[in-house]
Design a protein around this motif. Structure first.
Motif, PDB file in Angstrom:
ATOM      1  N   THR A  14       0.807  -1.230   0.000  1.00  0.00           N
ATOM      2  CA  THR A  14       0.000   0.000   0.000  1.00  0.00           C
ATOM      3  C   THR A  14       0.842   1.284   0.000  1.00  0.00           C
ATOM      4  O   THR A  14       0.293   2.359  -0.178  1.00  0.00           O
ATOM      5  N   GLU A  15       2.166   1.176   0.164  1.00  0.00           N
ATOM      6  CA  GLU A  15       3.025   2.367   0.190  1.00  0.00           C
ATOM      7  C   GLU A  15       2.932   3.172  -1.103  1.00  0.00           C
ATOM      8  O   GLU A  15       2.856   4.391  -1.067  1.00  0.00           O
ATOM      9  N   ASN A  16       2.958   2.497  -2.262  1.00  0.00           N
ATOM     10  CA  ASN A  16       2.860   3.207  -3.548  1.00  0.00           C
ATOM     11  C   ASN A  16       2.278   2.284  -4.608  1.00  0.00           C
ATOM     12  O   ASN A  16       2.885   2.044  -5.639  1.00  0.00           O
ATOM     13  N   TYR A  17       1.098   1.766  -4.341  1.00  0.00           N
ATOM     14  CA  TYR A  17       0.400   0.912  -5.310  1.00  0.00           C
ATOM     15  C   TYR A  17      -0.351   1.839  -6.252  1.00  0.00           C
ATOM     16  O   TYR A  17      -1.347   2.443  -5.894  1.00  0.00           O
ATOM     17  N   ALA A  18       0.140   1.974  -7.493  1.00  0.00           N
ATOM     18  CA  ALA A  18      -0.397   2.970  -8.410  1.00  0.00           C
ATOM     19  C   ALA A  18      -1.157   2.387  -9.598  1.00  0.00           C
ATOM     20  O   ALA A  18      -1.845   3.115 -10.305  1.00  0.00           O
ATOM     21  N   SER A  19      -1.047   1.096  -9.850  1.00  0.00           N
ATOM     22  CA  SER A  19      -1.683   0.492 -11.021  1.00  0.00           C
ATOM     23  C   SER A  19      -3.200   0.484 -10.880  1.00  0.00           C
ATOM     24  O   SER A  19      -3.741   0.169  -9.819  1.00  0.00           O
ATOM     25  N   LEU A  20      -3.865   0.788 -11.968  1.00  0.00           N
ATOM     26  CA  LEU A  20      -5.322   0.703 -12.001  1.00  0.00           C
ATOM     27  C   LEU A  20      -5.771  -0.638 -12.565  1.00  0.00           C
ATOM     28  O   LEU A  20      -6.957  -0.927 -12.613  1.00  0.00           O
ATOM     29  N   CYS A  21      -4.816  -1.444 -13.005  1.00  0.00           N
ATOM     30  CA  CYS A  21      -5.147  -2.732 -13.617  1.00  0.00           C
ATOM     31  C   CYS A  21      -4.309  -3.851 -12.997  1.00  0.00           C
ATOM     32  O   CYS A  21      -4.682  -4.414 -11.996  1.00  0.00           O
ATOM     33  N   ASP A  22      -3.179  -4.154 -13.609  1.00  0.00           N
ATOM     34  CA  ASP A  22      -2.342  -5.265 -13.160  1.00  0.00           C
ATOM     35  C   ASP A  22      -1.094  -4.763 -12.442  1.00  0.00           C
ATOM     36  O   ASP A  22      -0.522  -3.737 -12.817  1.00  0.00           O
ATOM     37  N   PRO A  23      -0.636  -5.518 -11.430  1.00  0.00           N
ATOM     38  CA  PRO A  23       0.582  -5.125 -10.716  1.00  0.00           C
ATOM     39  C   PRO A  23       1.816  -5.222 -11.616  1.00  0.00           C
ATOM     40  O   PRO A  23       1.953  -6.173 -12.378  1.00  0.00           O
ATOM     41  N   ARG A  24       2.690  -4.224 -11.506  1.00  0.00           N
ATOM     42  CA  ARG A  24       3.895  -4.147 -12.325  1.00  0.00           C
ATOM     43  C   ARG A  24       5.136  -4.287 -11.458  1.00  0.00           C
ATOM     44  O   ARG A  24       5.133  -3.933 -10.281  1.00  0.00           O
ATOM     45  N   LEU A  25       6.199  -4.758 -12.074  1.00  0.00           N
ATOM     46  CA  LEU A  25       7.499  -4.753 -11.419  1.00  0.00           C
ATOM     47  C   LEU A  25       7.970  -3.313 -11.339  1.00  0.00           C
ATOM     48  O   LEU A  25       7.786  -2.540 -12.282  1.00  0.00           O
ATOM     49  N   ASN A  26       8.599  -2.939 -10.212  1.00  0.00           N
ATOM     50  CA  ASN A  26       9.167  -1.594 -10.131  1.00  0.00           C
ATOM     51  C   ASN A  26      10.545  -1.591 -10.799  1.00  0.00           C
ATOM     52  O   ASN A  26      11.017  -2.617 -11.288  1.00  0.00           O
ATOM     53  N   TYR A  27      11.198  -0.418 -10.824  1.00  0.00           N
ATOM     54  CA  TYR A  27      12.465  -0.320 -11.551  1.00  0.00           C
ATOM     55  C   TYR A  27      13.541  -1.243 -10.986  1.00  0.00           C
ATOM     56  O   TYR A  27      14.326  -1.815 -11.733  1.00  0.00           O
ATOM     57  N   GLU A  28      13.610  -1.406  -9.661  1.00  0.00           N
ATOM     58  CA  GLU A  28      14.626  -2.289  -9.067  1.00  0.00           C
ATOM     59  C   GLU A  28      14.351  -3.747  -9.427  1.00  0.00           C
ATOM     60  O   GLU A  28      15.263  -4.494  -9.793  1.00  0.00           O
ATOM     61  N   GLN A  29      13.093  -4.168  -9.300  1.00  0.00           N
ATOM     62  CA  GLN A  29      12.722  -5.539  -9.641  1.00  0.00           C
ATOM     63  C   GLN A  29      12.938  -5.804 -11.129  1.00  0.00           C
ATOM     64  O   GLN A  29      13.382  -6.891 -11.512  1.00  0.00           O
ATOM     65  N   SER A  30      12.633  -4.805 -11.974  1.00  0.00           N
ATOM     66  CA  SER A  30      12.800  -4.944 -13.424  1.00  0.00           C
ATOM     67  C   SER A  30      14.261  -5.178 -13.788  1.00  0.00           C
ATOM     68  O   SER A  30      14.575  -6.062 -14.598  1.00  0.00           O
ATOM     69  N   LEU A  31      15.146  -4.379 -13.207  1.00  0.00           N
ATOM     70  CA  LEU A  31      16.576  -4.547 -13.485  1.00  0.00           C
ATOM     71  C   LEU A  31      17.089  -5.888 -12.978  1.00  0.00           C
ATOM     72  O   LEU A  31      17.862  -6.570 -13.655  1.00  0.00           O
ATOM     73  N   GLU A  32      16.658  -6.273 -11.783  1.00  0.00           N
ATOM     74  CA  GLU A  32      17.072  -7.565 -11.227  1.00  0.00           C
ATOM     75  C   GLU A  32      16.636  -8.707 -12.139  1.00  0.00           C
ATOM     76  O   GLU A  32      17.405  -9.627 -12.420  1.00  0.00           O
ATOM     77  N   LEU A  33      15.406  -8.633 -12.629  1.00  0.00           N
ATOM     78  CA  LEU A  33      14.890  -9.670 -13.518  1.00  0.00           C
ATOM     79  C   LEU A  33      15.651  -9.673 -14.844  1.00  0.00           C
ATOM     80  O   LEU A  33      16.023 -10.738 -15.345  1.00  0.00           O
ATOM     81  N   ALA A  34      15.915  -8.497 -15.391  1.00  0.00           N
ATOM     82  CA  ALA A  34      16.660  -8.398 -16.655  1.00  0.00           C
ATOM     83  C   ALA A  34      18.049  -9.018 -16.520  1.00  0.00           C
ATOM     84  O   ALA A  34      18.497  -9.755 -17.413  1.00  0.00           O
ATOM     85  N   PHE A  35      18.734  -8.750 -15.416  1.00  0.00           N
ATOM     86  CA  PHE A  35      20.061  -9.340 -15.209  1.00  0.00           C
ATOM     87  C   PHE A  35      19.974 -10.855 -15.050  1.00  0.00           C
ATOM     88  O   PHE A  35      20.846 -11.582 -15.529  1.00  0.00           O
ATOM     89  N   ASN A  36      18.935 -11.356 -14.401  1.00  0.00           N
ATOM     90  CA  ASN A  36      18.749 -12.802 -14.268  1.00  0.00           C
ATOM     91  C   ASN A  36      18.505 -13.461 -15.623  1.00  0.00           C
ATOM     92  O   ASN A  36      19.039 -14.531 -15.901  1.00  0.00           O
ATOM     93  N   ILE A  37      17.696 -12.815 -16.466  1.00  0.00           N
ATOM     94  CA  ILE A  37      17.432 -13.352 -17.807  1.00  0.00           C
ATOM     95  C   ILE A  37      18.715 -13.337 -18.631  1.00  0.00           C
ATOM     96  O   ILE A  37      19.046 -14.323 -19.298  1.00  0.00           O
ATOM     97  N   ALA A  38      19.466 -12.240 -18.576  1.00  0.00           N
ATOM     98  CA  ALA A  38      20.725 -12.135 -19.323  1.00  0.00           C
ATOM     99  C   ALA A  38      21.728 -13.191 -18.872  1.00  0.00           C
ATOM    100  O   ALA A  38      22.423 -13.796 -19.687  1.00  0.00           O
ATOM    101  N   LYS A  39      21.784 -13.435 -17.571  1.00  0.00           N
ATOM    102  CA  LYS A  39      22.701 -14.449 -17.038  1.00  0.00           C
ATOM    103  C   LYS A  39      22.307 -15.839 -17.534  1.00  0.00           C
ATOM    104  O   LYS A  39      23.160 -16.630 -17.940  1.00  0.00           O
ATOM    105  N   ALA A  40      21.013 -16.137 -17.508  1.00  0.00           N
ATOM    106  CA  ALA A  40      20.541 -17.439 -17.997  1.00  0.00           C
ATOM    107  C   ALA A  40      20.863 -17.594 -19.480  1.00  0.00           C
ATOM    108  O   ALA A  40      21.301 -18.659 -19.925  1.00  0.00           O
ATOM    109  N   TRP A  41      20.655 -16.533 -20.247  1.00  0.00           N
ATOM    110  CA  TRP A  41      20.948 -16.567 -21.676  1.00  0.00           C
ATOM    111  C   TRP A  41      22.443 -16.792 -21.910  1.00  0.00           C
ATOM    112  O   TRP A  41      22.837 -17.621 -22.725  1.00  0.00           O
ATOM    113  N   ALA A  42      23.293 -16.068 -21.161  1.00  0.00           N
ATOM    114  CA  ALA A  42      24.743 -16.191 -21.318  1.00  0.00           C
ATOM    115  C   ALA A  42      25.249 -17.574 -20.922  1.00  0.00           C
ATOM    116  O   ALA A  42      26.227 -18.071 -21.470  1.00  0.00           O
TER     117      ALA A  42
END
Length: 192
Positions: free
Chosen positions: A159-187
């Motif tokens: 509830t601190e900053n839930y802003a979506s009117l539809c579906d929950p989104r990853l925030n910028y920190e979670q997005s970067l963490e996920l991107a690095f995990n995907i890149a590592k798996a690909w590599a």
């Protein structure tokens, strides 16, 4: 590998000469379970006849949730391969992992999203297929809509900053963490 940002509709969508069928798993939702479901794939593929539409490939997006990938996806890949239709596989690890908290807040757990991606890589590798894309819902803002990640957002922090009117989104920190995990798996050749 393309990473899709934003939303995709649940019907056929023409983009750059590629027909996107949202959710290979969902296409078969009106079929029976198990083997009958996977046997229906060639029929479904022929309904959207690639040859009639002069298309090179179809994009099939699976969105099963982390708990169902290893059970359901191999049969779908096998059936599509047997149909002979060329496809590009993508995964939407967001929608199959949505749940509501006890306080009735719609959210997703970061670890479930990451788990579905890793399991999807593994299944494609074991079936001699390739995962060609990942659909994510994210924002560059510091929202609190998905729990987990390296910062360890808990349900009571949503509830601190839930802003979506539809579906929950990853925030910028979670997005970067996920991107690095995907890149590592690909590599590491997880998608070879």
């Amino acid at each position: 590998m393309p990473i899709c940002f934003g939303s995709v509709t649940e019907h056929a969508n023409w983009t750059g000469g590629i027909l996107s069928i949202f959710a290979a798993y969902k296409i078969l939702s009106e079929s029976n379970v198990g083997q009958v479901k996977t046997q229906a794939i060639p029929l479904r593929c022929s309904i959207v006849s690639i040859q009639r539409m002069n298309l090179a490939k179809m994009v099939l997006i699976s969105r099963m949730g982390a708990a169902k990938v290893e059970e359901e996806l191999p049969g779908l890949i096998q059936a599509v391969t047997a149909s002979g239709h060329p496809v590009i596989w993508s995964v939407d690890p967001m929608h199959g992992n949505t749940f509501s908290t006890n306080g009735n807040i719609k959210t997703r757990h970061f670890s479930d999203i990451l788990d579905e991606i890793h399991k999807t890589f593994a299944v494609h590798k074991s079936e001699g297929s390739r995962l060609g894309g990942v659909h994510l819902e994210l924002t560059g803002e510091k929202v609190t809509e998905c729990v987990g990640g390296s910062k360890g957002l808990e349900e009571d922090g949503l509830t601190e900053n839930y802003a979506s009117l539809c579906d929950p989104r990853l925030n910028y920190e979670q997005s970067l963490e996920l991107a690095f995990n995907i890149a590592k798996a690909w590599a590491n050749g997880d998608n070879a």
